[in-house]
Design a protein around this motif. Structure first.
Motif, PDB file in Angstrom:
ATOM      1  N   TYR A 150      10.178  -2.453   3.300  1.00  0.00           N
ATOM      2  CA  TYR A 150       9.021  -2.753   2.462  1.00  0.00           C
ATOM      3  C   TYR A 150       9.152  -2.198   1.048  1.00  0.00           C
ATOM      4  CZ  TYR A 150       6.670  -4.633   6.535  1.00  0.00           C
ATOM      5  OH  TYR A 150       6.331  -5.409   7.620  1.00  0.00           O
ATOM      6  N   SER A 183       1.138   0.785  -7.385  1.00  0.00           N
ATOM      7  CA  SER A 183       1.092   0.237  -6.031  1.00  0.00           C
ATOM      8  C   SER A 183       1.011  -1.285  -6.002  1.00  0.00           C
ATOM      9  CB  SER A 183      -0.112   0.826  -5.276  1.00  0.00           C
ATOM     10  OG  SER A 183      -1.328   0.503  -5.957  1.00  0.00           O
ATOM     11  N   THR A 210       1.749  -5.099  -5.541  1.00  0.00           N
ATOM     12  CA  THR A 210       2.617  -5.859  -4.653  1.00  0.00           C
ATOM     13  C   THR A 210       2.712  -7.292  -5.175  1.00  0.00           C
ATOM     14  OG1 THR A 210       0.775  -6.482  -3.200  1.00  0.00           O
ATOM     15  CG2 THR A 210       1.963  -4.445  -2.659  1.00  0.00           C
ATOM     16  N   ASP A 257      -3.707  -4.868  -2.116  1.00  0.00           N
ATOM     17  CA  ASP A 257      -2.263  -4.729  -1.944  1.00  0.00           C
ATOM     18  C   ASP A 257      -2.000  -4.186  -0.541  1.00  0.00           C
ATOM     19  OD1 ASP A 257      -1.034  -5.407  -4.621  1.00  0.00           O
ATOM     20  OD2 ASP A 257      -2.501  -3.889  -5.249  1.00  0.00           O
ATOM     21  N   ARG A 258      -1.851  -5.121   0.396  1.00  0.00           N
ATOM     22  CA  ARG A 258      -1.621  -4.746   1.782  1.00  0.00           C
ATOM     23  C   ARG A 258      -0.247  -5.237   2.221  1.00  0.00           C
ATOM     24  NH1 ARG A 258      -5.183  -1.074   2.868  1.00  0.00           N
ATOM     25  NH2 ARG A 258      -4.734  -1.370   5.080  1.00  0.00           N
ATOM     26  N   SER A 259       0.341  -4.588   3.203  1.00  0.00           N
ATOM     27  CA  SER A 259       1.635  -4.989   3.747  1.00  0.00           C
ATOM     28  C   SER A 259       1.480  -5.253   5.239  1.00  0.00           C
ATOM     29  CB  SER A 259       2.682  -3.899   3.517  1.00  0.00           C
ATOM     30  OG  SER A 259       2.904  -3.712   2.129  1.00  0.00           O
ATOM     31  N   ASP A 267      -1.080  -5.014  10.258  1.00  0.00           N
ATOM     32  CA  ASP A 267      -1.190  -4.297   8.993  1.00  0.00           C
ATOM     33  C   ASP A 267      -0.442  -2.971   9.101  1.00  0.00           C
ATOM     34  OD1 ASP A 267      -2.001  -2.808   6.733  1.00  0.00           O
ATOM     35  OD2 ASP A 267      -3.928  -3.838   6.653  1.00  0.00           O
ATOM     36  N   THR A 305       0.287  -1.151   6.119  1.00  0.00           N
ATOM     37  CA  THR A 305       0.176  -0.587   4.769  1.00  0.00           C
ATOM     38  C   THR A 305       0.265   0.929   4.765  1.00  0.00           C
ATOM     39  OG1 THR A 305      -1.240  -2.456   4.153  1.00  0.00           O
ATOM     40  CG2 THR A 305      -1.253  -0.542   2.689  1.00  0.00           C
TER      41      THR A 305
END
Length: 204
Positions: free
Chosen positions: A129, A148, A150, A172-174, A187, A189
């Motif tokens: 990531y 931060s 993305t 901004d989530r991963s 998720d 993040t």
């Protein structure tokens, strides 16, 4: 039929064509996806063609058909080669563009030497990531960027700042989605910045 030589020609053709962008007349939006330093590892740091002695695949992460050491060495060699190509190409674009360009140089994911593409393994999410996310704005105004950010917000910032858009920024989530379940999202993040723990893990 794809093979290592076709893969090589696809990459070199794409890099060569990008240098011709300033010659195109009028305003332009150019998007290029270069499959480097992603496997297969077919270039050394000088750009020499060094195809593996195995059938052609582009498998990454835990599906990579070689060892972890081979992955890390091959990735490094291709990063060095790509950096050299991009440095010259971007300098050329900046020098030859009639209007100063906006440039975003962005990875779609990080390396996969320790990344499990099939199921969520939190031991080393930071590897996958972590991406290169570099911007060139012609007026040097980078106040709208933040540490931060993305990719979900990259073009929102550009469109708002230079084209009069009024787009809200997204969270901004991963997320993780396995290779066999690409539409099932988890998720992660809060886990992608944790230190990698690769002790005791088996090589590919």
């Amino acid at each position: 039929v794809m093979n290592y030589d076709v893969h090589r020609r696809y990459i070199t053709f794409s890099l060569d064509k990008l240098q011709e962008v300033p010659r195109l007349p009028g305003p332009k939006f150019v998007f290029a996806h270069i499959m480097l330093p992603h496997p297969p590892f077919i270039f050394d740091r000088d750009g020499n063609f060094v195809p593996p002695e195995r059938p052609y695949v582009t498998w990454d992460g835990s599906l990579f058909p070689g060892t972890t050491e081979e992955y890390q060495n091959g990735y490094l060699e291709q990063v060095i080669f790509l950096n050299q190509k991009l440095t010259g190409m971007i300098s050329d674009i900046l020098a030859r563009s009639a209007n100063p360009p906006i440039i975003i140089l962005q990875g779609d994911h990080g390396p996969g030497a320790f990344y499990n593409v099939l199921e969520l393994d939190t031991a080393c999410l930071a590897e996958r990531y972590s991406i290169l996310n570099a911007y060139y704005f012609p007026d040097g105004d980078y106040k709208q960027l933040y540490p931060s950010i993305t990719p979900v917000n990259s073009f929102r910032v550009v469109l708002n700042q230079y084209f009069g858009a009024q787009l809200d920024l997204l969270e901004d989530r991963s997320y993780f989605a396995g290779w066999l379940s690409p539409y099932v999202y988890t998720d992660v993040t809060d886990q992608i910045h944790l230190p990698c723990n690769t002790s005791g893990r088996q090589a590919h």
